[in-house]
Design a protein around this motif. Structure first.
Motif, mmCIF file in Angstrom:
data_model
loop_
_atom_site.group_PDB
_atom_site.id
_atom_site.type_symbol
_atom_site.label_atom_id
_atom_site.label_comp_id
_atom_site.label_asym_id
_atom_site.label_seq_id
_atom_site.Cartn_x
_atom_site.Cartn_y
_atom_site.Cartn_z
ATOM 1 N N ASN A 83 -7.162 3.449 14.968
ATOM 2 C CA ASN A 83 -6.223 3.630 16.084
ATOM 3 C C ASN A 83 -5.050 4.526 15.713
ATOM 4 O O ASN A 83 -4.313 4.983 16.594
ATOM 5 C CB ASN A 83 -5.684 2.274 16.557
ATOM 6 C CG ASN A 83 -6.740 1.454 17.263
ATOM 7 O OD1 ASN A 83 -7.646 2.003 17.888
ATOM 8 N ND2 ASN A 83 -6.633 0.140 17.150
ATOM 9 N N ASP A 84 -4.864 4.757 14.422
ATOM 10 C CA ASP A 84 -3.654 5.442 13.964
ATOM 11 C C ASP A 84 -3.896 6.816 13.333
ATOM 12 O O ASP A 84 -2.973 7.621 13.259
ATOM 13 C CB ASP A 84 -2.918 4.566 12.940
ATOM 14 C CG ASP A 84 -2.471 3.247 13.538
ATOM 15 O OD1 ASP A 84 -1.913 3.271 14.644
ATOM 16 O OD2 ASP A 84 -2.695 2.196 12.894
ATOM 17 N N ARG A 138 -1.382 11.811 12.473
ATOM 18 C CA ARG A 138 -1.224 10.543 13.188
ATOM 19 C C ARG A 138 -1.613 10.728 14.654
ATOM 20 O O ARG A 138 -1.229 11.711 15.277
ATOM 21 C CB ARG A 138 0.238 10.087 13.075
ATOM 22 C CG ARG A 138 0.537 8.759 13.728
ATOM 23 C CD ARG A 138 1.836 8.179 13.171
ATOM 24 N NE ARG A 138 2.921 9.147 13.197
ATOM 25 C CZ ARG A 138 3.929 9.125 14.073
ATOM 26 N NH1 ARG A 138 3.974 8.201 15.009
ATOM 27 N NH2 ARG A 138 4.891 10.019 14.011
ATOM 28 N N SER A 185 -0.699 6.228 18.414
ATOM 29 C CA SER A 185 -0.487 5.296 17.307
ATOM 30 C C SER A 185 0.788 4.485 17.521
ATOM 31 O O SER A 185 1.809 5.014 17.962
ATOM 32 C CB SER A 185 -0.378 6.059 15.981
ATOM 33 O OG SER A 185 0.119 5.218 14.963
ATOM 34 N N LYS A 186 0.715 3.193 17.198
ATOM 35 C CA LYS A 186 1.876 2.319 17.357
ATOM 36 C C LYS A 186 2.703 2.192 16.080
ATOM 37 O O LYS A 186 3.654 1.417 16.024
ATOM 38 C CB LYS A 186 1.426 0.939 17.837
ATOM 39 C CG LYS A 186 0.844 0.968 19.241
ATOM 40 C CD LYS A 186 0.457 -0.421 19.699
ATOM 41 C CE LYS A 186 -0.102 -0.376 21.122
ATOM 42 N NZ LYS A 186 -0.516 -1.715 21.598
ATOM 43 N N ILE A 187 2.331 2.957 15.052
ATOM 44 C CA ILE A 187 3.128 2.932 13.821
ATOM 45 C C ILE A 187 4.524 3.467 14.120
ATOM 46 O O ILE A 187 4.676 4.528 14.721
ATOM 47 C CB ILE A 187 2.467 3.774 12.709
ATOM 48 C CG1 ILE A 187 1.135 3.145 12.301
ATOM 49 C CG2 ILE A 187 3.374 3.865 11.484
ATOM 50 C CD1 ILE A 187 0.380 3.965 11.299
#
Length: 270
Positions: A29-30, A55, A59-61
């Motif tokens: 996902n990232d 990325r 991405s939720k990072i």
């Protein structure tokens, strides 16, 4: 949480964190993957190698963990305890070395406590670090480049990818370990020393100075992997003994010696 990491370590905001995953599906996902990544992942993961990848937009990072860049540093660690932890959680784990920024990295839980004492509430004791130095970092966002040497060396990476690898010479910090001053024991470090000055701590490999006072051996039989494993531990012992300076003999610049020379060169930037 990310802000707390930077504050606790007094870490420059431009120095990104490595994000850790249990397996590749957790990371999909990232990150944007490519063929070079797949080849290296299949050969070395889980293990001591970090990948710089693009990325994904969704991405939720947290962008602070990536130093506000469009890339992310990812790793798939091999240690059974941290793998057990990563398997149980449902989010990527930002996990830098547990030391104050620019200081010597810890190699066991006691080092971590001595570094931070009661500023952290929990230490997960995984025993002594096997390799003793940080992971190899390779940038795969374009032409592969090694940004930080480690136990997984350039030659085996080239063999795996079947192409020549560049060593990084650009100033932009895309991963941990690229700051000019790093891994410092807090006292002057002199490298490639041929003569002992009579008062400093002297680090060497081999048996030439066996049992001599003020001399500290990284490996008696010139095993560079063993020397790498003992480097930070030796730095800490010397510092605790109250020495004011460290001299280090010339370390062969091959295999793990390349990574050792990278660390001691940055440590010498006092």
């Amino acid at each position: 949480s990310v802000k707390k990491i930077f504050k606790l370590k007094n870490r420059p905001k431009l120095n990104p964190l490595i994000i850790h995953y249990y397996n590749l599906s957790d990371a999909m996902n990232d990150i944007e993957i490519n063929q070079n990544f797949i080849k290296l992942f299949n050969r070395f993961c889980p293990g001591p190698i970090t990948f710089i990848l693009k990325r994904k937009i969704n991405s939720k990072i947290n962008h602070l963990a990536c130093a506000k860049m469009s890339t992310v540093a990812v790793r798939f660690p091999k240690h059974r305890i941290i793998r057990s932890l990563l398997k149980k959680i449902n989010f990527p784990l930002a996990m830098p070395s547990a030391n104050k920024s620019s200081n010597v990295s810890p190699v066991n839980a006691k080092d971590v406590f001595e570094e931070f004492e009661n500023k952290i509430k929990l230490i997960l004791d995984g025993g002594k670090s096997r390799f003793g130095i940080e992971s190899t970092v390779i940038d795969l966002t374009s032409v592969p480049k090694i940004l930080r040497p480690g136990i997984i060396g350039k030659k085996i990476v080239e063999k795996t990818l079947k192409l020549r690898i560049k060593t990084n010479h650009i100033s932009k910090i895309k991963s941990p370990g690229m700051l000019k001053k790093h891994y410092s024991p807090g006292i002057p470090v002199l490298i490639n020393q041929k003569k002992y000055d009579g008062k400093s701590a002297y680090i060497y490999i081999g048996t030439k100075f066996k049992n001599k006072k003020n001399f500290f051996c990284l490996s008696k039989n010139f095993n560079l992997e063993e020397a790498a494993s003992n480097l930070y531990k030796t730095f800490r012992i010397i510092k605790k003994k109250g020495y004011k300076k460290i001299q280090i003999m010339k370390i062969p610049n091959k295999g793990p010696g390349i990574a050792i020379n990278d660390r001691i060169k940055r440590a010498s930037e006092f």
